[in-house]
Design a protein around this motif. Sequence first.
Motif, PDB file in Angstrom:
ATOM      1  N   ASN A  85      27.858   3.272  -1.119  1.00  0.00           N
ATOM      2  CA  ASN A  85      29.320   3.246  -1.101  1.00  0.00           C
ATOM      3  C   ASN A  85      29.909   4.622  -1.357  1.00  0.00           C
ATOM      4  OD1 ASN A  85      31.251   0.667  -1.130  1.00  0.00           O
ATOM      5  ND2 ASN A  85      29.178   0.015  -1.658  1.00  0.00           N
ATOM      6  N   SER A 107      28.529  -0.243   3.827  1.00  0.00           N
ATOM      7  CA  SER A 107      28.248  -0.982   2.588  1.00  0.00           C
ATOM      8  C   SER A 107      27.822  -2.408   2.880  1.00  0.00           C
ATOM      9  CB  SER A 107      29.490  -0.963   1.694  1.00  0.00           C
ATOM     10  OG  SER A 107      29.272  -1.692   0.517  1.00  0.00           O
ATOM     11  N   GLU A 137      33.355  -2.334  -4.016  1.00  0.00           N
ATOM     12  CA  GLU A 137      34.620  -1.742  -3.629  1.00  0.00           C
ATOM     13  C   GLU A 137      35.793  -2.185  -4.499  1.00  0.00           C
ATOM     14  OE1 GLU A 137      35.095  -2.717   0.470  1.00  0.00           O
ATOM     15  OE2 GLU A 137      35.825  -4.748   0.114  1.00  0.00           O
ATOM     16  N   ARG A 194      32.843   3.245   5.701  1.00  0.00           N
ATOM     17  CA  ARG A 194      32.347   2.769   4.408  1.00  0.00           C
ATOM     18  C   ARG A 194      32.215   1.257   4.355  1.00  0.00           C
ATOM     19  NH1 ARG A 194      34.086   0.230   0.418  1.00  0.00           N
ATOM     20  NH2 ARG A 194      36.221   0.300   1.191  1.00  0.00           N
TER      21      ARG A 194
END
Length: 524
Positions: A151, A163, A410, A159
């Motif tokens: 990440n 991820s 996240e 991203r």
Amino acid sequence: MKDASSEIPPTEEHPPVFPDRVWWKSPELRKLNFCVLSLLLLSSSSGFDGSLVNGLEDLDSWVSFMGHPTTTWLGSINAIYWIGGFVSTSLAAWICNIYGRKIGIYMGVTLLLAGTILGTAAPNGNAYLGSRVLVGCGFGWIGSSAPLLLNEIAWPPHRGVSSALFMVGYYVGAVISSWATFATRTYTTSWAWRLPTLLQFLCPLIAIPGVLFVPESPRWLISQGRVEEARQVLANLHANNDTTSPFITYEVLDIQGAITAEKEAASSTGYADMFKTPGNRRRLFITVTLGLFAQWSGNGVVSYYLAMVLDTVGITNTRDQLLISACLQVWNVIFATIGASSVERFGRRKLFGTSAVVMLASYIIITGLSRSFDKTGSAGIGTAVIPFLFVYFAGYDIVLTPMLTAYPCEIWPFGLRSRGLNILWLSSISATIFNTFANPIALGAIGWKYYIVFVVVLCFYAIIPYFFYPETRGYSLEHVARIFDGEDAVGPSGKEVLDCVVREGGEGEEEEEKAGSVAQVERV
């Protein structure tokens, strides 16, 4: 003159203006994706294990070697892997915060190698059990460090997908394992199970050159005050070594601002901080429920006990069971990849909703067909269960595989990210350990009636994400905090600072603008 702001990623107030780059045409993104691919391969060990034990249950040589395990003993063989992971994941989370993300990966790979060697050469069942503890500990370290690093180095526009792809590696390992056990099913020696056990280290072995090449997390470096090192890492991966790029300046400013804001908002970043604010309590609820849904939605029955499930619907031939398992893992790779690739296109919430509907509907049908087979013994009805198992896993794969580690990584801010991922693994592993003991006993005692429990869980899975899981599509790793903590959750926008620098620079040369940007970073 080239507008510096055209190379700067957006905030919520500014539309996306990321540089238009095709990754295979960009040397820095080719390098970055090589690092990402290497990290993805590390997750294969867990998927390999889940499929491995499932396949070994069909091999007479392994069953005899392990003393014909059933119910509690079979559950122990499966659970001991996750117990090892449970023990190591909390230590890994702590170490990754203090010493960086990469040390956790090195520890994990070392333990995987040791466990694989011991399992392949095991002289008896107890030694084999010990090897599973080591392999489980290895994945505990990898699962607590690799998703964080992935990440924190990913190219911002990629991203979300990068991820989400991490756990797709789980099924890559499962595919290798299932086809390996299918290929060795006719071996008359102990290599029927020793060879598949040895192959558990195949993907991590392939990943080692890339892992050595992967840099330390720039966010962790900035948190340690090593800003220039972090700028160099970001420039190397995102801007072809141009440390004066306005885009790199923006990233450094944004990360600095977010980490500074976190430190000003709390005196520590311990587990107690997860309960202090409404935003953190919501994050914690999401993390725990996601870990539970990933294991208590019925997949654990099929992942570790597919042979027993197929027995309940009349499919008892070893070749047929191994072939179904192998094909199912290929199916899983396909749909997990589709789900991971769609997280930015459709958003998280739509995928969660689609997943819940597909899983619930198919599991209800599986339960009904299993009941009918139990009453009638019809081979046709038993065979009809198989396609709905595949449909069920398509629903599972599009979200609960890719989002298992991606979503917690996240939504948690940097200071609590490793601990948030640790909570995810603790809740998921706890659920798995319970399942590995309960599932074989329940399947043996009540058969298809046990599926009703998972139908109920899937009803909750359809409701809870709808009301509590926010959409994070389009947010940077730093700006996701605004969803949970409000607009003041992160520090000053790097774009606002750079815009100011560009305005002050007037119509000077591009090099002067970049130099001014770097000077501004140093002042911040």
